[in-house]
Design a protein around this motif. Sequence first.
Motif, PDB file in Angstrom:
ATOM      1  N   SER A 208      44.020  35.126 -74.691  1.00  0.00           N
ATOM      2  CA  SER A 208      43.909  33.696 -74.961  1.00  0.00           C
ATOM      3  C   SER A 208      44.932  33.310 -76.017  1.00  0.00           C
ATOM      4  O   SER A 208      45.281  34.116 -76.878  1.00  0.00           O
ATOM      5  CB  SER A 208      42.493  33.375 -75.473  1.00  0.00           C
ATOM      6  OG  SER A 208      42.404  32.031 -75.896  1.00  0.00           O
TER       7      SER A 208
ATOM      8  N   ARG B  56      31.640  18.411 -73.929  1.00  0.00           N
ATOM      9  CA  ARG B  56      31.891  18.268 -75.367  1.00  0.00           C
ATOM     10  C   ARG B  56      31.205  16.989 -75.821  1.00  0.00           C
ATOM     11  O   ARG B  56      31.438  15.912 -75.259  1.00  0.00           O
ATOM     12  CB  ARG B  56      33.395  18.188 -75.594  1.00  0.00           C
ATOM     13  CG  ARG B  56      33.774  18.029 -77.033  1.00  0.00           C
ATOM     14  CD  ARG B  56      35.306  18.154 -77.163  1.00  0.00           C
ATOM     15  NE  ARG B  56      35.706  17.723 -78.477  1.00  0.00           N
ATOM     16  CZ  ARG B  56      36.489  16.696 -78.725  1.00  0.00           C
ATOM     17  NH1 ARG B  56      36.990  15.993 -77.728  1.00  0.00           N
ATOM     18  NH2 ARG B  56      36.795  16.367 -79.958  1.00  0.00           N
TER      19      ARG B  56
ATOM     20  N   ASN C 230      35.268  16.734 -69.244  1.00  0.00           N
ATOM     21  CA  ASN C 230      36.506  17.299 -68.712  1.00  0.00           C
ATOM     22  C   ASN C 230      36.484  18.812 -68.561  1.00  0.00           C
ATOM     23  O   ASN C 230      37.049  19.345 -67.622  1.00  0.00           O
ATOM     24  CB  ASN C 230      37.701  16.880 -69.568  1.00  0.00           C
ATOM     25  CG  ASN C 230      38.075  15.440 -69.311  1.00  0.00           C
ATOM     26  OD1 ASN C 230      38.066  14.991 -68.182  1.00  0.00           O
ATOM     27  ND2 ASN C 230      38.379  14.716 -70.366  1.00  0.00           N
ATOM     28  N   ARG C 231      35.867  19.537 -69.464  1.00  0.00           N
ATOM     29  CA  ARG C 231      35.869  21.002 -69.375  1.00  0.00           C
ATOM     30  C   ARG C 231      34.573  21.554 -68.782  1.00  0.00           C
ATOM     31  O   ARG C 231      34.439  22.753 -68.599  1.00  0.00           O
ATOM     32  CB  ARG C 231      36.134  21.607 -70.744  1.00  0.00           C
ATOM     33  CG  ARG C 231      35.025  21.363 -71.736  1.00  0.00           C
ATOM     34  CD  ARG C 231      35.397  21.926 -73.079  1.00  0.00           C
ATOM     35  NE  ARG C 231      34.252  21.916 -73.972  1.00  0.00           N
ATOM     36  CZ  ARG C 231      34.318  21.867 -75.277  1.00  0.00           C
ATOM     37  NH1 ARG C 231      35.492  21.824 -75.850  1.00  0.00           N
ATOM     38  NH2 ARG C 231      33.239  21.896 -76.014  1.00  0.00           N
TER      39      ARG C 231
ATOM     40  N   ASP D  49      43.913  28.455 -78.961  1.00  0.00           N
ATOM     41  CA  ASP D  49      44.185  27.116 -79.467  1.00  0.00           C
ATOM     42  C   ASP D  49      42.864  26.359 -79.587  1.00  0.00           C
ATOM     43  O   ASP D  49      42.195  26.096 -78.595  1.00  0.00           O
ATOM     44  CB  ASP D  49      45.136  26.381 -78.525  1.00  0.00           C
ATOM     45  CG  ASP D  49      45.417  24.958 -78.961  1.00  0.00           C
ATOM     46  OD1 ASP D  49      45.378  24.681 -80.174  1.00  0.00           O
ATOM     47  OD2 ASP D  49      45.659  24.111 -78.074  1.00  0.00           O
ATOM     48  N   THR D  50      42.479  26.041 -80.809  1.00  0.00           N
ATOM     49  CA  THR D  50      41.199  25.377 -81.021  1.00  0.00           C
ATOM     50  C   THR D  50      41.185  23.946 -80.499  1.00  0.00           C
ATOM     51  O   THR D  50      40.139  23.448 -80.088  1.00  0.00           O
ATOM     52  CB  THR D  50      40.827  25.380 -82.514  1.00  0.00           C
ATOM     53  OG1 THR D  50      41.869  24.756 -83.262  1.00  0.00           O
ATOM     54  CG2 THR D  50      40.602  26.788 -83.020  1.00  0.00           C
ATOM     55  N   GLN D  51      42.315  23.275 -80.489  1.00  0.00           N
ATOM     56  CA  GLN D  51      42.362  21.889 -80.019  1.00  0.00           C
ATOM     57  C   GLN D  51      42.067  21.775 -78.526  1.00  0.00           C
ATOM     58  O   GLN D  51      41.453  20.818 -78.079  1.00  0.00           O
ATOM     59  CB  GLN D  51      43.729  21.266 -80.333  1.00  0.00           C
ATOM     60  CG  GLN D  51      43.993  21.114 -81.805  1.00  0.00           C
ATOM     61  CD  GLN D  51      42.947  20.274 -82.508  1.00  0.00           C
ATOM     62  OE1 GLN D  51      42.506  19.249 -82.009  1.00  0.00           O
ATOM     63  NE2 GLN D  51      42.530  20.726 -83.676  1.00  0.00           N
ATOM     64  N   SER D  52      42.506  22.757 -77.747  1.00  0.00           N
ATOM     65  CA  SER D  52      42.273  22.701 -76.300  1.00  0.00           C
ATOM     66  C   SER D  52      41.001  23.445 -75.895  1.00  0.00           C
ATOM     67  O   SER D  52      40.695  23.547 -74.717  1.00  0.00           O
ATOM     68  CB  SER D  52      43.469  23.307 -75.557  1.00  0.00           C
ATOM     69  OG  SER D  52      43.555  24.696 -75.830  1.00  0.00           O
ATOM     70  N   GLY D  53      40.273  23.966 -76.880  1.00  0.00           N
ATOM     71  CA  GLY D  53      39.031  24.681 -76.571  1.00  0.00           C
ATOM     72  C   GLY D  53      39.251  26.146 -76.258  1.00  0.00           C
ATOM     73  O   GLY D  53      38.358  26.815 -75.747  1.00  0.00           O
ATOM     74  N   GLY D  54      40.452  26.677 -76.563  1.00  0.00           N
ATOM     75  CA  GLY D  54      40.763  28.073 -76.269  1.00  0.00           C
ATOM     76  C   GLY D  54      40.092  29.069 -77.197  1.00  0.00           C
ATOM     77  O   GLY D  54      40.127  30.268 -76.958  1.00  0.00           O
TER      78      GLY D  54
END
Length: 151
Positions: A98, A47, A60-61, A101-106
Motif C-alpha cells: 500500500s 465515510r 464512494n468507497r 496515503d491517509t487522504q485516499s483511505g490507503g
Amino acid sequence: MQSLSDSPKGYQITQHFNPLARGGSLELRDGGLVRLRQIHIEEDSARLVHEGDKTLVDLNRCGAPLIEIVTEPDLSNGTETGEFLALLRRSLQFAGISDCDTQSGGFRVDINVSVCRGERVELNVGRSRAARNAVDVQAERQREYSKPETK
C-alpha cells in the motif's frame, strides 16, 4: 439522536473466520513485540463526515475490499501505539502492499482502548501522531471514570 449505519446494507462482509494469515509480530524499539492475530479481507464501509449538527454519508468507497490487520492487545500506551503504526506503515510501503496515503483511505486505523473491564471504546484515526494522542486521552478518560467516588 438517530444512529447512522456506515453501510447501506446495515452490515459488513468480512473474511474474519477464514483469514489470509494468522500469527507473526512486529518488534518495537524497546524489544517489545506486537503480535498479529490475523490478516483478513473485508469490505470497506462508508465515510461519515460530521459537520456541526449534521452527518453526511460518503458512499464512494463503500463495498471496496480492504485488508484488515488485527493485533493482540499488546500495546499499553499511546507512545507504543504510535511507534507500532509508524513501523507497520513503513513495512507496508516497503513491501509495496500500500502507499498508505491517509487522504485516499490507503491507511486507516481502528483502535480499541480498554482500561476498565467491560468498557471498550473504538477510535478511528489515520495518522500515528493522532493515534498516540487519542489513545492517551481515552485511557485517561477511562481511568478517571473508573475511580471510586470519594465522599
